[in-house]
Structures are given as C-alpha cells and as structure tokens.
Design an enzyme around this catalytic site. Structure first.
Site, mmCIF file in Angstrom:
data_model
loop_
_atom_site.group_PDB
_atom_site.id
_atom_site.type_symbol
_atom_site.label_atom_id
_atom_site.label_comp_id
_atom_site.label_asym_id
_atom_site.label_seq_id
_atom_site.Cartn_x
_atom_site.Cartn_y
_atom_site.Cartn_z
ATOM 1 N N HIS A 149 7.676 7.240 -7.045
ATOM 2 C CA HIS A 149 7.872 8.688 -7.229
ATOM 3 C C HIS A 149 8.988 9.245 -6.349
ATOM 4 C CE1 HIS A 149 3.402 8.978 -8.690
ATOM 5 N NE2 HIS A 149 4.194 8.342 -9.542
ATOM 6 N N PHE A 387 0.084 3.165 -6.821
ATOM 7 C CA PHE A 387 1.252 2.873 -5.970
ATOM 8 C C PHE A 387 2.368 3.917 -6.089
ATOM 9 C CE2 PHE A 387 -0.675 -0.979 -7.766
ATOM 10 C CZ PHE A 387 -1.390 -1.365 -6.642
ATOM 11 N N CYS A 388 2.010 5.168 -6.392
ATOM 12 C CA CYS A 388 3.028 6.214 -6.570
ATOM 13 C C CYS A 388 4.076 5.773 -7.585
ATOM 14 C CB CYS A 388 3.688 6.592 -5.235
ATOM 15 S SG CYS A 388 2.527 7.223 -4.032
ATOM 16 N N ALA A 389 3.600 5.108 -8.627
ATOM 17 C CA ALA A 389 4.499 4.674 -9.701
ATOM 18 C C ALA A 389 3.728 4.846 -11.012
ATOM 19 C CB ALA A 389 4.927 3.231 -9.488
ATOM 20 N N ASP A 469 -3.068 9.559 -2.080
ATOM 21 C CA ASP A 469 -1.828 8.911 -2.507
ATOM 22 C C ASP A 469 -2.162 7.694 -3.364
ATOM 23 O OD1 ASP A 469 0.660 7.874 -2.762
ATOM 24 O OD2 ASP A 469 0.699 7.007 -0.762
#
Ligand SMILES: Cc1ncc(COP(=O)(O)O)c(C=O)c1O
Length: 470
Positions: A149, A387-389, A469
C-alpha cells in the site's frame, strides 16, 4: 469480544525435520542481532528461544548498531541549531549519514538523500514532487497491482494508471511496455522485491523500459535493500526508498534518495523550521536540497543508526550472504512442500530470484489461527494477514490472507526447523490448545502468560491491542 472458537485436538507427538549438508551454512546467524536469545513463554508452560521469522515486518537491530547507538547517545543534541560541542557533533553525524547512505545505494554525487520516517513517508514525499505545469500534473504514475500500500496509495491522489501483473514476469514487463508506449507516464513506481512472496523484480530492466518512453522510475526498496546490494547509478534508477527498521536499524528513520530537480521544486513535505530560506508573516521562500523536506528537528539517532546499519550490510561477503539466505529459504520451501495440505504462494511462474520471504497457507486453518498456534505452542513469530497488499492477495485467491515467514542475517536454520516442526505437528495432531477470536485476532483461550513487567498488556486478554495492519 469472543466471536469464534477453535478447540484443541487431544494428544501431540514430537515433530521431526530433516537436515542435509546443503543447508549447513545457515546453522549459525551471519551477523549478531539484539534479542537473538530471548525466551518466549509457551501456552502449555515453560519457555523456548523465540524463533523470529518476521524480519520482513521489522528486523531486529544489529548488535553493532545497538552498540553504536550507546556510543553516540551522550552526544545527542540539536541538529543544525546549535553552536555547542554536542550540537556540532550531532550535526556532523547527521550530515555524514547522508554520504554513507548514498554510498550504500550507489547514488550519484548530486542525488538528494532525504531522511524520512520510513518508506511510506518517502513515497508520499515523492508524490508531492511530481512535475506540474500551470497547476496540473504533467504525466501519470504507473504501478502494478502487486505493490505494498505504501507504493500504491500515494499515487491514487495524483493522475495514475495501474496494471494487473501477469502470471509471468516476462508478460508483466510486456504489459508495462504497452502502457508506457501509450505515453503520458511521468513515473513508473515499482517494488524491488514483493513483501508478500519475496520475488525480486528486474529493476535495471524496468528502469531502461521507463526511460525508453520518457518516464522516470522509483523503486520501493523496503524489502530489497536488506537482502541485495543496490546500485542506483549503475541500474539508472531515479528514486529509491527504504526503511531503517527493516534494515536492522529500528530507530524510526527512512530515506528517499534520488534526482534533485523534482525534489527541489516539489511541495515541501513538512512545512516548518529548517525548511525555509526566509519566512515572512504571510509568505515564505523554501530551501532546496534535503532541508526543503525535513522541516522540524530531525531524527539524528535514527539517521545515524540507519547509516551504521548500511555500513555493516554493505560490507557483507555477498556470496556468503546469499548462501546463508538461500539455505534457509530452500530448507523452508522444500520442507513446507513436503507437508500435505500446505501451499507455498508465488506471483510469477518464471522466476526463482527471491529474497528471504516464504508465503504459504495451511488447508483447513485460518492464517491467523496458525500464526497464533505457532506463537503460543512453538514460540515462533511470523506474519499473517494481507500484508498491506490487498489487491494482490485478492487476485492470488487469498482474500482472507496467508502466512509469511521472513528472515535475514540474524536468522539460523533452527528457526526454520521450528516452524516446520510446528506445521508438521499441526497437520498430524491438530491444535494442542483451544483458541478464540478476541478483538479480531485468534488468541489462545485462558491465556495466563504474562509480558515483562515493563510491558503493560498480557497476551490474549481483553487488554491486548488489536492488529489493525492486515
Ligand atoms: C515492499 C514494502 N514497501 C513499503 C513498506 C512500508 O514500509 P514502512 O512501514 O517502513 O513505511 C513495506 C513494509 O512492510 C514493504 O514491505
């Protein structure tokens, strides 16, 4: 609040993993790191050495870096703001840190080296410096759907185009070429290595591709820099961002290195003291150079320790470094693939060039439950989630996430053995304890373990912080 439970299976048996000479280089850590021998309490009683397989999130400090911090701490004082002895020393350490970091990434003599809070901050800073004419951006930012991100959301606030990566790297480069050929791209934003799977992207080739069509390139090196030597001048990369806390210097700093023209003309990242040539009551002349974006008192210890870490990592014997990392990765991947019901995930089918990251799922179990089990019953720490993806996880068919083991110079084969033993045991005999969902996370039920007295929360109780997160 409890929303789900997962009961234990009765009875467990000892797990075994195989070891052969190919992996012997990784029997010991390559470099000393802090916290390597901390003991993690187990839910069923007793303690075990904490197996840290979460370097990709935040790596432990190198012992050298920790010692350096203690050495310079007595001289800690204001930077750029004092004539006193300690201030002069702090200023010199801070400014010298720029040169050290420039050397680490193979920067050009005129590249700006700007200290930030982290990679996210660095990329947001660059987003404020994209070229503008008559109040409008003069081009678009192009990015892939595999990005973290941090290298995706800053571009959503400016003109942009995105490309869905193909199942092969070769076809993905072709898709990027098609977009670039259409024109009007000012910047290609690409990760150096995926934080989800560890796969490395060919940054030299991507830089050449961007330049062929008149665009510049920024490389998100948050994951790449701790694992591979980088040379932005040789690879013709225009901008590079990375974080200290993933590079064995977890003291709150990051960096953006790159061509000074856009940076000197861009919006000052933090308006305030130190960023100006002259401030008047209702107008200002901004400074150029790093000062333009570093308003306020800088994080001198963060910059200094980041620089010290780059010296240590930059001096590693490359062959040994790669052999150590490859041994742990191969051991882990081969071991996981031997376990029934475990799937190892990859983005591209045509590359084996990978950093110390392994992404996988265990059939029949939520990733978060497996992570809680490994922590509670085996003292193994790893990352679960998206994983912020989020776009990539959705496309890989993993909308509720997967597991990521990540490692580095302080890791040893035993960490990977411990993970494999835990997963083998899970498949063979199931969970050894009951688990519940509390505040959105799987935790062991009736957890009576405690943190050290200086850390207020007890894991698994209502006081535990939710994970935001994912
Ligand atoms: C590839 C990648 N880019 C960017 C980031 C963001 O880094 P930071 O949280 O230090 O800003 C991360 C963090 O996980 C990452 O893995």
């Amino acid at each position: 609040m409890t929303t789900a439970t997962f009961p234990a299976n009765p009875g467990t048996a000892p797990a075994t993993t195989r070891l052969d000479e190919r992996f012997s280089v990784a029997r010991r850590p390559l470099s000393a790191v802090t916290g390597a021998e901390i003991q993690a309490p187990l839910i069923q009683g007793g303690h075990v050495r904490y197996a840290n397989l979460d370097y990709g999130a935040s790596a432990p400090a190198l012992s050298v870096v920790s010692a350096y911090l203690n050495e310079i701490l007595p001289y800690y004082a204001s930077v750029h703001r004092g004539a006193g002895y300690a201030s002069q020393i702090s200023t010199s350490v801070y400014e010298n840190a720029r040169n050290i970091v420039r050397g680490f990434v193979g920067g050009r003599p005129d590249d700006s080296v700007i200290f930030t809070r982290n990679t996210t901050d660095s990329l947001n800073l660059l987003a404020g410096c994209l070229p503008v004419a008559d109040g409008r951006h003069t081009g678009e930012v192009l990015y892939l759907d595999i990005e973290h991100h941090a290298n995706l959301l800053p571009w959503q606030g400016v003109p942009h185009r995105s490309v869905v990566a193909a199942p092969t790297l070769k076809a993905t480069l072709e898709s990027l070429r098609i977009e670039l050929r259409q024109g009007d791209i000012s910047l290609l934003a690409v990760t150096g290595a995926s934080n989800v799977t560890g796969e490395i992207l060919p940054i030299r080739e991507l830089a050449a591709l961007a330049h062929e069509y008149g665009a510049r390139i920024v490389v998100d090196a948050a994951q790449l820099a701790p694992h591979r030597r980088i040379d932005i001048a040789a690879d013709d990369v225009d901008y590079l961002a990375f974080s200290g806390h993933k590079l064995y210097a977890p003291f709150g700093s990051g960096v953006l290195v790159g061509r000074p023209d856009w940076l000197d003309a861009g919006t000052p990242h933090l308006a305030g003291g130190g960023a100006v040539r002259e401030a008047r009551l209702d107008s200002v002349s901004w400074a150029t150079g790093p000062a333009r974006h570093e308003g306020g008192s800088p994080n001198v210890l963060g910059a200094a320790t980041l620089a010290r870490a780059t010296q240590v990592i930059g001096a590693l014997d490359q062959e040994l470094w790669h052999a150590h990392e490859t041994a742990i990765r191969s051991f882990l991947v081969e071991g996981l693939q031997r376990i029934d019901g475990v799937t190892v995930h990859q983005i591209f089918s045509d590359t084996n060039d990978t950093i110390g990251v392994v992404n996988f799922s265990v059939a029949g179990y939520d990733a978060g439950l497996v992570a809680a089990y490994l922590s509670a019953e085996h003292g193994v720490g790893l990352r679960d989630g998206r994983f912020c993806a989020h776009p990539l996880l959705k496309r890989l068919g993993l909308p509720s996430g997967s597991l990521r083991a990540s490692f580095g110079v302080g890791s040893r084969l035993e960490d990977a053995q411990r993970l494999l033993a835990g997963i083998e045991e899970l498949r063979r005999t199931g969970l050894g304890w009951d688990y519940v969902v509390d505040a959105g996370r799987w935790v062991p039920a009736n957890d009576t373990r405690s943190y050290p007295e200086w850390a207020p929360n007890t894991p698994g109780t209502a006081g535990a912080a939710p994970c935001t997160d994912d």
